[in-house]
Design a protein around this motif. Structure first.
Motif, PDB file in Angstrom:
ATOM      1  N   GLU A  67     -39.196  27.305 108.193  1.00  0.00           N
ATOM      2  CA  GLU A  67     -39.406  27.586 106.777  1.00  0.00           C
ATOM      3  C   GLU A  67     -38.090  27.680 106.014  1.00  0.00           C
ATOM      4  OE1 GLU A  67     -40.655  29.308 109.277  1.00  0.00           O
ATOM      5  OE2 GLU A  67     -42.796  28.760 109.194  1.00  0.00           O
ATOM      6  N   ASP A  68     -36.982  27.872 106.735  1.00  0.00           N
ATOM      7  CA  ASP A  68     -35.684  28.016 106.079  1.00  0.00           C
ATOM      8  C   ASP A  68     -34.967  26.692 105.874  1.00  0.00           C
ATOM      9  OD1 ASP A  68     -36.008  30.745 105.930  1.00  0.00           O
ATOM     10  OD2 ASP A  68     -34.846  31.163 107.755  1.00  0.00           O
ATOM     11  N   VAL A  69     -35.414  25.643 106.553  1.00  0.00           N
ATOM     12  CA  VAL A  69     -34.767  24.342 106.380  1.00  0.00           C
ATOM     13  C   VAL A  69     -34.937  23.885 104.933  1.00  0.00           C
ATOM     14  CG1 VAL A  69     -34.734  21.920 107.076  1.00  0.00           C
ATOM     15  CG2 VAL A  69     -35.108  23.710 108.793  1.00  0.00           C
ATOM     16  N   ALA A  70     -33.807  23.569 104.283  1.00  0.00           N
ATOM     17  CA  ALA A  70     -33.829  23.210 102.860  1.00  0.00           C
ATOM     18  C   ALA A  70     -33.664  21.722 102.613  1.00  0.00           C
ATOM     19  CB  ALA A  70     -32.719  23.965 102.122  1.00  0.00           C
ATOM     20  N   VAL A  71     -32.986  21.039 103.541  1.00  0.00           N
ATOM     21  CA  VAL A  71     -32.613  19.641 103.314  1.00  0.00           C
ATOM     22  C   VAL A  71     -32.954  18.806 104.536  1.00  0.00           C
ATOM     23  CG1 VAL A  71     -30.653  18.062 102.983  1.00  0.00           C
ATOM     24  CG2 VAL A  71     -30.721  20.252 101.743  1.00  0.00           C
ATOM     25  N   ILE A  72     -33.644  17.700 104.299  1.00  0.00           N
ATOM     26  CA  ILE A  72     -33.825  16.643 105.293  1.00  0.00           C
ATOM     27  C   ILE A  72     -33.227  15.387 104.669  1.00  0.00           C
ATOM     28  CG2 ILE A  72     -35.476  15.248 106.600  1.00  0.00           C
ATOM     29  CD1 ILE A  72     -37.422  17.659 106.394  1.00  0.00           C
ATOM     30  N   ALA A  73     -32.208  14.818 105.302  1.00  0.00           N
ATOM     31  CA  ALA A  73     -31.450  13.753 104.645  1.00  0.00           C
ATOM     32  C   ALA A  73     -31.220  12.564 105.567  1.00  0.00           C
ATOM     33  CB  ALA A  73     -30.101  14.293 104.159  1.00  0.00           C
ATOM     34  N   PRO A  74     -32.161  11.623 105.620  1.00  0.00           N
ATOM     35  CA  PRO A  74     -31.889  10.362 106.320  1.00  0.00           C
ATOM     36  C   PRO A  74     -30.893   9.527 105.523  1.00  0.00           C
ATOM     37  CG  PRO A  74     -34.022  10.266 105.220  1.00  0.00           C
ATOM     38  CD  PRO A  74     -33.505  11.659 105.021  1.00  0.00           C
ATOM     39  N   THR A  75     -29.989   8.862 106.217  1.00  0.00           N
ATOM     40  CA  THR A  75     -28.993   8.061 105.516  1.00  0.00           C
ATOM     41  C   THR A  75     -29.588   6.799 104.887  1.00  0.00           C
ATOM     42  OG1 THR A  75     -28.406   6.917 107.569  1.00  0.00           O
ATOM     43  CG2 THR A  75     -27.079   8.854 106.954  1.00  0.00           C
ATOM     44  N   HIS A  76     -30.672   6.298 105.474  1.00  0.00           N
ATOM     45  CA  HIS A  76     -31.389   5.168 104.883  1.00  0.00           C
ATOM     46  C   HIS A  76     -32.777   5.124 105.512  1.00  0.00           C
ATOM     47  CE1 HIS A  76     -29.220   3.593 108.398  1.00  0.00           C
ATOM     48  NE2 HIS A  76     -29.938   2.477 108.407  1.00  0.00           N
ATOM     49  N   VAL A  77     -33.625   4.219 105.029  1.00  0.00           N
ATOM     50  CA  VAL A  77     -35.031   4.286 105.410  1.00  0.00           C
ATOM     51  C   VAL A  77     -35.396   3.422 106.604  1.00  0.00           C
ATOM     52  CG1 VAL A  77     -35.733   4.945 103.086  1.00  0.00           C
ATOM     53  CG2 VAL A  77     -35.833   2.520 103.744  1.00  0.00           C
ATOM     54  N   HIS A  78     -34.449   2.737 107.238  1.00  0.00           N
ATOM     55  CA  HIS A  78     -34.775   2.101 108.515  1.00  0.00           C
ATOM     56  C   HIS A  78     -35.362   3.172 109.431  1.00  0.00           C
ATOM     57  CE1 HIS A  78     -31.723  -1.451 108.016  1.00  0.00           C
ATOM     58  NE2 HIS A  78     -32.825  -1.617 107.307  1.00  0.00           N
ATOM     59  N   LEU A  79     -36.381   2.810 110.170  1.00  0.00           N
ATOM     60  CA  LEU A  79     -37.154   3.825 110.883  1.00  0.00           C
ATOM     61  C   LEU A  79     -36.397   4.514 112.007  1.00  0.00           C
ATOM     62  CD1 LEU A  79     -40.769   2.336 110.991  1.00  0.00           C
ATOM     63  CD2 LEU A  79     -39.838   4.084 109.476  1.00  0.00           C
ATOM     64  N   ASP A  80     -35.312   3.930 112.494  1.00  0.00           N
ATOM     65  CA  ASP A  80     -34.541   4.665 113.489  1.00  0.00           C
ATOM     66  C   ASP A  80     -33.733   5.798 112.854  1.00  0.00           C
ATOM     67  OD1 ASP A  80     -33.027   2.572 112.329  1.00  0.00           O
ATOM     68  OD2 ASP A  80     -31.596   2.572 113.984  1.00  0.00           O
ATOM     69  N   HIS A  81     -33.711   5.838 111.524  1.00  0.00           N
ATOM     70  CA  HIS A  81     -33.032   6.912 110.799  1.00  0.00           C
ATOM     71  C   HIS A  81     -34.014   7.797 110.032  1.00  0.00           C
ATOM     72  CE1 HIS A  81     -28.874   5.214 111.297  1.00  0.00           C
ATOM     73  NE2 HIS A  81     -29.620   4.155 111.589  1.00  0.00           N
ATOM     74  N   ALA A  82     -35.103   7.219 109.553  1.00  0.00           N
ATOM     75  CA  ALA A  82     -36.021   7.962 108.681  1.00  0.00           C
ATOM     76  C   ALA A  82     -37.434   8.061 109.224  1.00  0.00           C
ATOM     77  CB  ALA A  82     -36.058   7.305 107.294  1.00  0.00           C
ATOM     78  N   GLY A  83     -37.684   7.532 110.410  1.00  0.00           N
ATOM     79  CA  GLY A  83     -39.050   7.518 110.931  1.00  0.00           C
ATOM     80  C   GLY A  83     -39.633   8.893 111.180  1.00  0.00           C
ATOM     81  N   GLY A  84     -38.783   9.888 111.372  1.00  0.00           N
ATOM     82  CA  GLY A  84     -39.268  11.237 111.608  1.00  0.00           C
ATOM     83  C   GLY A  84     -39.366  12.093 110.359  1.00  0.00           C
ATOM     84  N   ALA A  85     -39.020  11.537 109.198  1.00  0.00           N
ATOM     85  CA  ALA A  85     -38.935  12.340 107.968  1.00  0.00           C
ATOM     86  C   ALA A  85     -40.260  13.012 107.627  1.00  0.00           C
ATOM     87  CB  ALA A  85     -38.456  11.471 106.812  1.00  0.00           C
ATOM     88  N   GLY A  86     -41.348  12.262 107.696  1.00  0.00           N
ATOM     89  CA  GLY A  86     -42.645  12.822 107.344  1.00  0.00           C
ATOM     90  C   GLY A  86     -43.090  13.915 108.291  1.00  0.00           C
ATOM     91  N   PHE A  87     -42.826  13.725 109.584  1.00  0.00           N
ATOM     92  CA  PHE A  87     -43.190  14.740 110.576  1.00  0.00           C
ATOM     93  C   PHE A  87     -42.383  16.022 110.356  1.00  0.00           C
ATOM     94  CE2 PHE A  87     -44.005  10.615 112.604  1.00  0.00           C
ATOM     95  CZ  PHE A  87     -45.336  10.765 112.970  1.00  0.00           C
ATOM     96  N   LEU A  88     -41.087  15.883 110.088  1.00  0.00           N
ATOM     97  CA  LEU A  88     -40.251  17.054 109.863  1.00  0.00           C
ATOM     98  C   LEU A  88     -40.602  17.746 108.552  1.00  0.00           C
ATOM     99  CD1 LEU A  88     -36.785  15.707 111.060  1.00  0.00           C
ATOM    100  CD2 LEU A  88     -38.311  17.273 112.271  1.00  0.00           C
ATOM    101  N   ALA A  89     -40.924  16.952 107.523  1.00  0.00           N
ATOM    102  CA  ALA A  89     -41.322  17.549 106.249  1.00  0.00           C
ATOM    103  C   ALA A  89     -42.580  18.397 106.411  1.00  0.00           C
ATOM    104  CB  ALA A  89     -41.536  16.467 105.198  1.00  0.00           C
ATOM    105  N   ALA A  90     -43.507  17.933 107.239  1.00  0.00           N
ATOM    106  CA  ALA A  90     -44.743  18.685 107.461  1.00  0.00           C
ATOM    107  C   ALA A  90     -44.466  19.996 108.194  1.00  0.00           C
ATOM    108  CB  ALA A  90     -45.728  17.836 108.253  1.00  0.00           C
ATOM    109  N   GLU A  91     -43.478  19.991 109.084  1.00  0.00           N
ATOM    110  CA  GLU A  91     -43.168  21.182 109.881  1.00  0.00           C
ATOM    111  C   GLU A  91     -42.184  22.120 109.181  1.00  0.00           C
ATOM    112  OE1 GLU A  91     -44.542  22.073 112.651  1.00  0.00           O
ATOM    113  OE2 GLU A  91     -45.691  20.253 113.088  1.00  0.00           O
ATOM    114  N   CYS A  92     -41.455  21.596 108.202  1.00  0.00           N
ATOM    115  CA  CYS A  92     -40.462  22.378 107.451  1.00  0.00           C
ATOM    116  C   CYS A  92     -40.897  22.391 105.987  1.00  0.00           C
ATOM    117  CB  CYS A  92     -39.070  21.769 107.608  1.00  0.00           C
ATOM    118  SG  CYS A  92     -38.505  21.622 109.323  1.00  0.00           S
TER     119      CYS A  92
END
Length: 305
Positions: A67-92
């Protein structure tokens, strides 16, 4: 460093910074995610979505509440960099996802991104998972010159479009370190060498070389590679990657003049590959094939090559 290991970055002036081997493509020392342990904790890069639980475990190991995580920052949207963004956003649930404005829509609706990734990575898709969309209200679009507030640290956004038009690097002034994305190539610490990354369809040699010069002008103390890990900055590192890229493109161009078709060219470089013992045959062959396709597309779309 083994898959799942979390280590503190102690190089140069770095503090409050850790990196995790996510086990990307079931390969050690290929995919890193970084965590800034500050009063506004940040996750830089997110992996391909597979094994994102390892990132959550790393937060627990650092005693950072989700709940304290404030920033999730993939450098670009290629999935090896951003593929986990949605999963982490749901958990944070209190974190915003910061991404370059060109790529933001692909995190909200990843359908086109998935299609393009499947075409680019071929058989490597077996290692991926369908990305979870990021709610639009959680996405913060950034561009060159913006700053991401991480409390006692800041991330200065630097556009680096050579690898992809939506690629950014992040410079952390407090650590005098730059998260290089793919702009400085792939660092292979076990052999102390830089390898090329030139995936289809956005790879642009001239812009990649410009990105190298951007890092050179910045001259940070530490380079933080997604692939893979921290490395002390040096002019030689920039010279090395510029030379690696230029020689790689020239080699593919020369082979194209000698071969009948693209698949023959790809097979030639796969057979000549030198990374089987480092990454394993499956990953090494797929990486070479993808990078060759990227250069072939670049040559086809740039006159005078």
């Amino acid at each position: 460093m083994a898959i799942g290991d979390l280590r503190e970055v102690t190089m140069g002036d770095c503090s409050d910074l850790y990196y995790l081997d996510t086990g990307m493509y079931d390969t050690e020392a290929y995919g890193a995610v970084y965590i800034l342990d500050t009063d506004r904790p940040a996750i830089v890069e997110t992996g391909i979505g597979t094994h994102y639980e390892r990132i959550l475990d790393a937060l627990s190991e650092l005693d950072i509440a989700r709940e304290d995580v404030a920033v999730i920052a993939p450098t670009h949207v290629h999935l090896d960099h951003a593929g986990g963004a949605g999963f982490l956003a749901a958990e944070c649930p209190n974190a915003d996802v910061y991404v370059h404005e060109i790529g933001a829509r692909h995190l909200v609706n990843p359908e086109y991104l998935v299609k393009g990734t499947k075409a680019a990575v071929g058989d490597q898709w077996q290692f991926y998972v369908e990305p979870k969309p990021v709610p639009e209200e959680r996405v913060v679009e950034v561009t060159d010159g913006d700053t991401i507030d991480c409390g006692s640290h800041e991330l200065d956004v630097i556009h680096a479009p050579g690898h992809a038009p939506h690629q950014t690097m992040f410079y952390d002034p407090a650590n005098d370190a730059v998260f290089t994305a793919d702009a400085a190539g792939i660092w292979v610490p076990s052999i102390g060498e830089i390898r090329e990354t030139s995936p289809p369809s956005d790879f642009d040699l001239d812009q990649c070389l410009d990105d190298v010069e951007t890092i050179r002008d910045l001259a940070p103390g530490t380079l933080l590679y997604t692939h893979f890990g921290p490395r002390e900055y040096s002019e030689d590192a920039m010279d090395e990657y510029g030379e690696v890229l230029s020689k790689w493109v020239a080699a593919v161009d020369a082979q194209r003049a000698a071969a009948d078709d693209d698949e023959e060219i790809i097979e030639h470089f796969v057979e000549e590959g030198e990374m089987d013992e480092i990454w394993g045959e499956t990953k090494a062959h797929a990486e070479t094939a993808m990078n060759t396709r990227g250069v072939l597309h670049y040559l086809d779309t740039h006159e005078g090559m």
